[in-house]
Design a protein around this motif. Structure first.
Motif: not given
Length: 260
Positions: A160-162, A251-253, A227-231
């Protein structure tokens, strides 16, 4: 006293290391042969994480000449990660330009000054097209002491993200790779694709293939960076990693990856 093998290998990281290979190794510069050898060795300069190939001079079919510049010595970081260029050397030797077919790869070779590797020249993995036997090599030579184990799992994973659910699955695959944290890859059918946008990013892995990347579709109220790559995913992986095709890792961080 028992020895933990990973600690022993880390203890060697500050030394010049090599391992012979029986593979037929070739390299081309714009289609023109640079080297052709069945006596290559896999070489790690001190503090290098990934290896390169070195071959005896009788396997070099290009012209080698002294390079103008090469970075060596104390200005080198404590660990030479994959993004640090080949030209930053941490072993004694001479940097060389490589010329073939009217083209020159500046500083793309390095004559090693070591009695055990006398007469061997190391070559930049990224400067040439490489072949092991008749198969192309991506990125850099495979480390003969490196494993990638892929295992199917029933872990319940929520990403999840937020307040936005990015993925949820009970059928992930787990990837266990030497010297790296375990990674959880989720089936594409369990990913909320409406929450992601493909980017132009791409990376090469000699074990898994070419990775494609995604970012968040928008900035969530919680302040996530859209804007950044997350997966990432290996859509068309190399044959040894075929089971990973299309599976997605986050990315778990950067986002919240939980096992429930």
């Amino acid at each position: 006293m028992a020895t933990k093998i990973s600690d022993a290998l880390k203890g060697l990281s500050r030394e010049l290391r090599y391992e012979p290979t029986t593979k037929h190794i070739r390299a081309l510069l714009d289609g023109v042969p640079v080297l052709d050898s069945r006596q290559a060795v896999v070489v790690w300069e001190p503090r290098r994480v990934v290896p390169c190939y070195a071959v005896p001079t009788d396997g070099v079919v290009s012209v080698l000449s002294p390079a103008e510049t090469a970075v060596r010595g104390g200005d080198i970081p404590p660990m030479l990660h994959p993004g640090i260029p080949f030209s930053r050397h941490s072993a004694p030797g001479m940097a060389l330009d490589v010329s073939a077919g009217g083209q020159t790869a500046a500083g793309a070779a390095f004559r090693l000054d070591d009695p055990d590797l006398e007469g061997y020249v190391a070559f930049d993995p990224g400067a040439f097209d490489w072949f092991e036997e008749d198969d192309a090599v991506q990125s850099h030579p495979r480390d003969p002491f490196h494993r990638v184990d892929i295992r199917h799992s029933s872990r319940h994973v929520l990403v999840s993200s937020s307040r936005n659910v990015l993925a949820e699955s009970t059928t992930p695959i787990m990837v266990f790779e030497t010297g790296m944290d375990e990674r959880i890859y989720l089936p594409p059918t369990d990913v909320n694709w409406d929450a992601l946008v493909a980017t132009d990013s791409a990376t090469l892995c000699p074990y898994k293939g070419t990775a494609s990347y995604w970012r968040l579709a928008r900035t969530d109220a919680g302040g996530d960076d859209a804007g950044g790559d997350v997966a990432w995913s290996y859509v068309n992986p190399l044959a040894p990693a075929a089971e990973m095709a299309g599976y997605v890792c986050f990315y778990d961080n950067l986002v919240d990856v939980k096992e429930r």
